[in-house]
Design an enzyme around this catalytic site. Sequence first.
Site, PDB file in Angstrom:
ATOM      1  CG  HIS A 149      -2.123  49.837  10.755  1.00 55.74           C
ATOM      2  ND1 HIS A 149      -1.812  51.166  10.893  1.00 55.74           N
ATOM      3  CD2 HIS A 149      -2.922  49.530  11.807  1.00 55.74           C
ATOM      4  CE1 HIS A 149      -2.371  51.639  11.980  1.00 55.74           C
ATOM      5  NE2 HIS A 149      -3.067  50.675  12.556  1.00 55.74           N
ATOM      6  CB  ALA A 150      -1.773  45.263   6.140  1.00 51.98           C
TER       7      ALA A 150
ATOM      8  CB  CYS B 291      -2.033  50.933  19.272  1.00 51.30           C
ATOM      9  SG  CYS B 291      -1.050  51.808  18.032  1.00 51.30           S
TER      10      CYS B 291
ATOM     11  CB  VAL C  86     -14.590  44.556  -1.989  1.00 52.64           C
ATOM     12  CG1 VAL C  86     -14.621  43.324  -2.888  1.00 52.64           C
ATOM     13  CG2 VAL C  86     -13.594  45.590  -2.514  1.00 52.64           C
TER      14      VAL C  86
ATOM     15  CB  SER D 143      -9.292  41.494  12.724  1.00 52.10           C
ATOM     16  OG  SER D 143      -8.874  42.673  13.397  1.00 52.10           O
TER      17      SER D 143
ATOM     18  CB  ILE E  29      -7.917  46.610  23.495  1.00 52.29           C
ATOM     19  CG1 ILE E  29      -7.088  46.567  22.211  1.00 52.29           C
ATOM     20  CG2 ILE E  29      -9.056  47.617  23.360  1.00 52.29           C
ATOM     21  CD1 ILE E  29      -7.848  46.083  21.000  1.00 52.29           C
TER      22      ILE E  29
ATOM     23  CE1 TYR F  56      -0.215  40.130  23.136  1.00 58.10           C
ATOM     24  CE2 TYR F  56      -1.836  40.475  24.866  1.00 58.10           C
ATOM     25  CZ  TYR F  56      -1.501  40.468  23.528  1.00 58.10           C
ATOM     26  OH  TYR F  56      -2.439  40.813  22.589  1.00 58.10           O
TER      27      TYR F  56
ATOM     28  N   GLY G 148     -11.670  40.583  21.982  1.00 56.69           N
ATOM     29  CA  GLY G 148     -10.787  40.111  20.927  1.00 56.69           C
ATOM     30  C   GLY G 148     -11.356  40.323  19.536  1.00 56.69           C
TER      31      GLY G 148
ATOM     32  CB  ALA H 124      -3.976  40.313  15.028  1.00 59.05           C
TER      33      ALA H 124
ATOM     34  CB  ALA I  54      -0.077  47.977  14.168  1.00 59.09           C
TER      35      ALA I  54
END
Length: 444
Positions: free
Chosen positions: A11-12, A43, A80, A113, A160, A188, A243, A297, A299
Amino acid sequence: MSKIVVVGANHAGTAALNTILDNYKGNEVVAFDSNSNISFLGCGMALWIGKQISGPEGLFYSNKEKLEGKGARIYMETPVEDIDYEKKVVHARGKDGKEYHESFDKLILATGSVPIVPKIEGIDLKNVQLVKLYQNAEEVIEKLKDESIKDVVVVGAGYIGVELAEAFVRCGKEVTIIDCVETCLSGYYDKDFTDIMRDNLKAHGVKLAFGETVQKMEGSGRVEKVITDKGEHKADMVIMAIGFRPNTALGGNHLELFRNGAFLVDKYQETSVKGVYAIGDCATVYDNSVQEVNYIALASNAVRSGIVAAHNSCGRELESVGVQGSNGISIWGVNMLSTGLTLTKAAKLGIQAAAVDYEDLQKPAFIEKNNQKVKIRIVYDKESRVVLGAQMTSEYDISMGLHMFSLAIQEKVTIDKLKLVDLFFLPHFNQPYSYIALAAQKAE
């Protein structure tokens, strides 16, 4: 023009690559990713597993060919291994053993992550699963074809875990959720809201083992049961969903880290090393609800951070406006959303906060169809009156309302300004006296 290397292309990383390639022609852009695919919407995994969508195809929004068509060089399945920050060289190795050594002017780290895997007995038994990558979801779906898998245990009652519990019930499995805290979604929502989701799960046959800590798993080759500090639970499959932690191993001793190990970045997404940026789940964010650096964290945060880093790496100064951690979930038609601080979180942070609650129908009572109840909580600072957070739940789609609260937190709007805020009315959509304004008016 610069040579920009991006490490990680989900995503990033994809957001950063698209922003650079679409807006700044002439840069040399190189990306490495250890996976075989790009842009998988994790998700949406529960929807795929639970057969609520026909397949995974729509869960991808980019690929190697699209990015290379815009002019980038993309190396897939090429992790990498090391970064020389002084000489500005990235060292990677493909699955065929071929080595790559790419110099850079600017570096963007989008390493994401990794799941937290506790060191407990039985964790290596067959059918103890992680669910993060496309391959993880694909493996779970394939294993569910085995009719001997009847009991599924989900460890972790966050977003999740709860979404997967619904998915497995939809697949006809007996499902148990285990969590060491006494409720679900505690990160949350306050208890008044988590109780609603708890009852929703129970009503659909999910066994709740809250307040229990997993000690070990037992089985002969394949997992057969989960042992906690309070009992045991039959299991033909166990999903570990406790997590994630930021994947920052490539920073070595060169980049400053946040308290949880994430790369510490400023509002330009730049790390402690000039010209090196970090984005997405591997990096910090600026949290407007607490007015300081934090780790959230999501998206949505990943995409925004990628855009900010891309512009700055290309020489255009762009500062992040910060985030509120806006989020939501929908389980068997019960929609829950939150942004900013809960009352519980505010208390833990030592913030003198108060909350107002309100319940009402979404639309006037004479609208007899598709008119569900809405419950809302607004959290605000007792002294400054500034809005700190909001929680909403309904069977109606109230998700757009959360955007206003997110902006209110960002712009430091007071609870008093919400009392008479201009909210339109039409019976098809809402009531003449909005539950948002009426909730705010309850604030003393």
